[in-house]
Design a protein around this motif. Structure first.
Motif, PDB file in Angstrom:
ATOM      1  N   ALA A  58      35.931  56.435  68.208  1.00 61.35           N
ATOM      2  CA  ALA A  58      37.387  56.475  68.020  1.00 61.35           C
ATOM      3  C   ALA A  58      37.944  57.842  68.378  1.00 61.35           C
ATOM      4  CB  ALA A  58      37.735  56.121  66.573  1.00 61.35           C
ATOM      5  N   TRP A  59      37.214  58.893  68.083  1.00 61.45           N
ATOM      6  CA  TRP A  59      37.674  60.240  68.429  1.00 61.45           C
ATOM      7  C   TRP A  59      37.595  60.489  69.926  1.00 61.45           C
ATOM      8  CZ3 TRP A  59      40.749  63.137  65.897  1.00 61.45           C
ATOM      9  CH2 TRP A  59      40.879  62.951  64.517  1.00 61.45           C
ATOM     10  N   TYR A  63      40.795  61.547  72.288  1.00 65.20           N
ATOM     11  CA  TYR A  63      40.799  62.660  73.242  1.00 65.20           C
ATOM     12  C   TYR A  63      41.262  62.185  74.625  1.00 65.20           C
ATOM     13  CZ  TYR A  63      38.600  66.370  70.458  1.00 65.20           C
ATOM     14  OH  TYR A  63      38.345  67.374  69.543  1.00 65.20           O
ATOM     15  N   ARG A  64      40.742  61.052  75.043  1.00 68.94           N
ATOM     16  CA  ARG A  64      41.156  60.529  76.357  1.00 68.94           C
ATOM     17  C   ARG A  64      42.650  60.240  76.375  1.00 68.94           C
ATOM     18  NH1 ARG A  64      36.613  57.057  75.247  1.00 68.94           N
ATOM     19  NH2 ARG A  64      34.705  57.938  76.157  1.00 68.94           N
ATOM     20  N   ALA A  65      43.206  59.859  75.245  1.00 66.93           N
ATOM     21  CA  ALA A  65      44.615  59.477  75.182  1.00 66.93           C
ATOM     22  C   ALA A  65      45.544  60.647  75.477  1.00 66.93           C
ATOM     23  CB  ALA A  65      44.944  58.880  73.811  1.00 66.93           C
ATOM     24  N   PHE A  66      45.098  61.883  75.187  1.00 62.24           N
ATOM     25  CA  PHE A  66      45.952  63.022  75.542  1.00 62.24           C
ATOM     26  C   PHE A  66      45.410  63.806  76.736  1.00 62.24           C
ATOM     27  CE2 PHE A  66      43.346  64.914  72.073  1.00 62.24           C
ATOM     28  CZ  PHE A  66      42.887  66.082  72.672  1.00 62.24           C
ATOM     29  N   GLY A  67      44.469  63.205  77.464  1.00 59.31           N
ATOM     30  CA  GLY A  67      44.036  63.771  78.735  1.00 59.31           C
ATOM     31  C   GLY A  67      42.790  64.626  78.692  1.00 59.31           C
ATOM     32  N   LYS A  69      38.640  65.346  78.262  1.00 59.67           N
ATOM     33  CA  LYS A  69      37.397  64.671  78.611  1.00 59.67           C
ATOM     34  C   LYS A  69      36.380  64.938  77.510  1.00 59.67           C
ATOM     35  CE  LYS A  69      38.216  65.005  83.583  1.00 59.67           C
ATOM     36  NZ  LYS A  69      37.736  65.534  84.884  1.00 59.67           N
ATOM     37  N   PRO A  70      36.126  63.945  76.637  1.00 57.46           N
ATOM     38  CA  PRO A  70      35.282  64.197  75.467  1.00 57.46           C
ATOM     39  C   PRO A  70      33.822  64.496  75.796  1.00 57.46           C
ATOM     40  CG  PRO A  70      35.819  61.862  75.649  1.00 57.46           C
ATOM     41  CD  PRO A  70      36.663  62.575  76.657  1.00 57.46           C
ATOM     42  N   VAL A  77      32.862  66.400  65.212  1.00 60.10           N
ATOM     43  CA  VAL A  77      31.806  65.608  64.596  1.00 60.10           C
ATOM     44  C   VAL A  77      30.825  65.102  65.644  1.00 60.10           C
ATOM     45  CG1 VAL A  77      33.148  63.453  64.615  1.00 60.10           C
ATOM     46  CG2 VAL A  77      31.310  63.771  62.938  1.00 60.10           C
ATOM     47  N   ASP A  78      31.307  64.801  66.842  1.00 61.35           N
ATOM     48  CA  ASP A  78      30.435  64.368  67.933  1.00 61.35           C
ATOM     49  C   ASP A  78      29.474  65.491  68.304  1.00 61.35           C
ATOM     50  OD1 ASP A  78      29.309  62.981  70.045  1.00 61.35           O
ATOM     51  OD2 ASP A  78      31.071  63.090  71.329  1.00 61.35           O
ATOM     52  N   ALA A  79      30.001  66.713  68.400  1.00 61.64           N
ATOM     53  CA  ALA A  79      29.140  67.855  68.734  1.00 61.64           C
ATOM     54  C   ALA A  79      28.102  68.100  67.643  1.00 61.64           C
ATOM     55  CB  ALA A  79      30.001  69.101  68.941  1.00 61.64           C
ATOM     56  N   LEU A  80      28.508  67.963  66.381  1.00 66.15           N
ATOM     57  CA  LEU A  80      27.582  68.235  65.281  1.00 66.15           C
ATOM     58  C   LEU A  80      26.433  67.235  65.227  1.00 66.15           C
ATOM     59  CD1 LEU A  80      29.805  69.245  62.219  1.00 66.15           C
ATOM     60  CD2 LEU A  80      28.116  70.676  63.386  1.00 66.15           C
TER      61      LEU A  80
END
Length: 213
Positions: A58-59, A63-67, A69-70, A77-80
């Motif tokens: 979902a995160w 991120y993609r929604a405001f342009g 690149k995740p 939390v993804d990085a952790l």
């Protein structure tokens, strides 16, 4: 400050399911990582949500929604969850990092005494003051800021140095961020987990919470 923290309508329009549990902690006695905080990190690593968990995806979608690149600038939390074992920083930071990966949500930790004015989550105009290490925010990027400038870029990707929690931090602000499918009950459970750990670190700590969004 807690009553003045706000989420701009432009952010809500981008993700109507966004909510943030704001927590202030006054009277912390922080210190270097110790056996207790190392234990929290180790337990959290065992119970961490996987990178493909829907709460983390979902995160990436936000991120993609405001342009953004995740894959290049990952939600915190993804990085952790990809960085195991979790790094030891200090007792308070270890506590909220452990809660973050266990419950699958981004958590920001800020030194309240280094803030000027209230925290607010906005979509950047592109001219906000920002530390050189952070770089200038792009127009439309979601950022946390105060009266001085950007405190965290790309929603929760990278925090500024000015407001980081250190071993000298006495009063702190925590921002526990939620998107669906994490429920409000799940968000509050993460807040209870963090409050419990902060009370173990500093038995006299005074904690207040407020749900925004």
């Amino acid at each position: 400050m807690i009553d003045d923290i706000a989420v701009d309508a432009a952010v809500t329009a981008l993700r109507p399911d966004f909510a943030v549990l704001v927590m202030t902690a006054h009277g912390l006695a922080n210190g270097p990582a110790d056996d207790r905080s190392r234990g929290w990190l180790a337990e959290a690593a065992e119970a961490a949500v996987p990178p493909d968990d829907a709460r983390i995806e979902a995160w990436r979608a936000a991120y993609r929604a405001f342009g953004a690149k995740p894959q290049r600038t990952r939600p915190s939390v993804d990085a952790l969850v990809r960085r195991m074992p979790l790094p030891e920083i200090n007792q308070v930071v270890d506590a909220y990092n452990a809660v973050s990966v266990r419950h699958g949500l981004p958590i920001g930790g800020e030194d309240l005494r280094r803030y000027t004015g209230p925290a607010r989550l906005v979509r950047a105009a592109g001219d906000e003051p920002s530390e050189e290490a952070l770089g200038e925010p792009e127009i439309g990027e979601v950022v946390w800021r105060d009266d001085t400038g950007v405190t965290c870029r790309r929603w929760n990707w990278r925090q500024c140095v000015r407001t980081r929690i250190t071993e000298e931090t006495v009063d702190a602000l925590f921002l526990l961020e939620r998107l669906e499918p994490l429920t409000i009950e799940g968000l509050r459970a993460a807040g209870d987990d963090l409050a419990g750990k902060l009370s173990e670190i500093s038995p006299g700590v005074r904690i207040e919470t407020r749900l925004v969004g």
